[in-house]
Design a protein around this motif. Structure first.
Motif, short mmCIF file in Angstrom:
data_model
loop_
_atom_site.label_atom_id
_atom_site.label_comp_id
_atom_site.label_asym_id
_atom_site.label_seq_id
_atom_site.Cartn_x
_atom_site.Cartn_y
_atom_site.Cartn_z
N PRO A 74 -16.20 28.98 -6.31
CA PRO A 74 -15.54 27.80 -6.88
C PRO A 74 -14.33 27.34 -6.07
N ASP A 75 -13.69 28.24 -5.35
CA ASP A 75 -12.53 27.83 -4.54
C ASP A 75 -12.92 26.87 -3.44
N VAL A 76 -14.12 27.03 -2.88
CA VAL A 76 -14.59 26.13 -1.82
C VAL A 76 -14.88 24.75 -2.41
N VAL A 77 -15.52 24.72 -3.56
CA VAL A 77 -15.82 23.45 -4.22
C VAL A 77 -14.51 22.77 -4.64
N ALA A 78 -13.56 23.54 -5.13
CA ALA A 78 -12.27 22.98 -5.54
C ALA A 78 -11.52 22.40 -4.34
N LEU A 79 -11.59 23.07 -3.21
CA LEU A 79 -10.94 22.56 -2.00
C LEU A 79 -11.53 21.21 -1.60
N LEU A 80 -12.85 21.11 -1.64
CA LEU A 80 -13.51 19.85 -1.31
C LEU A 80 -13.13 18.76 -2.32
N ALA A 81 -13.08 19.12 -3.58
CA ALA A 81 -12.67 18.15 -4.62
C ALA A 81 -11.24 17.68 -4.38
N ASP A 82 -10.36 18.60 -4.01
CA ASP A 82 -8.97 18.24 -3.71
C ASP A 82 -8.89 17.29 -2.53
N GLN A 83 -9.72 17.54 -1.51
CA GLN A 83 -9.73 16.67 -0.33
C GLN A 83 -10.19 15.26 -0.71
N PHE A 84 -11.20 15.16 -1.55
CA PHE A 84 -11.65 13.85 -2.01
C PHE A 84 -10.60 13.17 -2.89
N ALA A 85 -9.92 13.95 -3.72
CA ALA A 85 -8.86 13.39 -4.56
C ALA A 85 -7.73 12.84 -3.68
N ASP A 86 -7.36 13.57 -2.63
CA ASP A 86 -6.34 13.10 -1.70
C ASP A 86 -6.79 11.82 -1.00
N LEU A 87 -8.06 11.77 -0.63
CA LEU A 87 -8.59 10.59 0.02
C LEU A 87 -8.56 9.38 -0.92
N ALA A 88 -8.90 9.60 -2.17
CA ALA A 88 -8.86 8.52 -3.16
C ALA A 88 -7.43 8.04 -3.38
N GLU A 89 -6.49 8.95 -3.44
CA GLU A 89 -5.09 8.57 -3.61
C GLU A 89 -4.60 7.77 -2.40
N SER A 90 -4.99 8.18 -1.23
CA SER A 90 -4.62 7.45 -0.02
C SER A 90 -5.19 6.03 -0.06
N ALA A 91 -6.42 5.91 -0.51
CA ALA A 91 -7.06 4.59 -0.61
C ALA A 91 -6.34 3.71 -1.63
N ARG A 92 -5.89 4.30 -2.74
CA ARG A 92 -5.14 3.53 -3.75
C ARG A 92 -3.83 3.01 -3.18
N THR A 93 -3.11 3.85 -2.47
CA THR A 93 -1.81 3.44 -1.94
C THR A 93 -1.96 2.50 -0.75
N ALA A 94 -3.09 2.55 -0.08
CA ALA A 94 -3.30 1.71 1.10
C ALA A 94 -3.98 0.39 0.75
N ALA A 95 -4.30 0.17 -0.51
CA ALA A 95 -5.03 -1.03 -0.90
C ALA A 95 -4.31 -2.31 -0.52
N ASP A 96 -2.98 -2.29 -0.52
CA ASP A 96 -2.22 -3.48 -0.17
C ASP A 96 -1.88 -3.56 1.30
N ASN A 97 -2.19 -2.53 2.05
CA ASN A 97 -1.94 -2.55 3.49
C ASN A 97 -3.08 -3.27 4.19
N LYS A 98 -2.73 -4.32 4.89
CA LYS A 98 -3.75 -5.06 5.62
C LYS A 98 -3.23 -5.29 7.03
N ARG A 99 -3.98 -4.85 7.99
CA ARG A 99 -3.60 -5.07 9.38
C ARG A 99 -3.98 -6.48 9.78
N SER A 100 -3.05 -7.16 10.36
CA SER A 100 -3.35 -8.55 10.76
C SER A 100 -4.17 -8.55 12.04
N CYS A 101 -5.00 -9.56 12.13
CA CYS A 101 -5.84 -9.72 13.32
C CYS A 101 -5.01 -10.32 14.45
#
Length: 102
Positions: A74-101
């Motif tokens: 379960p520790d391996v599955v939990a680690l993977l879940a934590d990594q996905f949770a971190d990725l989701a949080e990063s996506a939430r905070t980056a939603a307003d970041n837009k790089r200009s062309c």
């Protein structure tokens, strides 16, 4: 904040049969015979998938007489879940970041 996911582990779990095995082992510790019955896979095919899961550290073995039981780490599955949770949080905070062309 971690924003990467263990791609090797994703590759290991991407196979439908291996994901089925992990799902079954999340509910109980099973031997190869049980896994053959539950999945309908051939024993040799199943053994190869179990080897991949064992080498990736997703499952561990427990000898019991002439049988080998497999249990999910379960520790391996939990680690993977934590990594996905971190990725989701990063996506939430980056939603307003837009790089200009240029």
């Amino acid at each position: 904040m971690m924003t990467s996911v263990d791609t090797d582990l994703i590759r290991v779990l991407a196979d439908p049969l291996r994901l089925r095995i992990v799902t079954l082992l999340a509910k109980e510790t099973l031997c190869t015979t049980h896994l053959v019955e539950e999945t309908g896979a051939r024993q040799t095919n199943l053994s190869n998938h179990l080897r991949v899961l064992r080498e990736a550290g997703v499952v561990e073995t427990e000898p019991c007489g002439r049988y080998i039981y497999y249990k999910l780490r379960p520790d391996v599955v939990a680690l993977l879940a934590d990594q996905f949770a971190d990725l989701a949080e990063s996506a939430r905070t980056a939603a307003d970041n837009k790089r200009s062309c240029p």
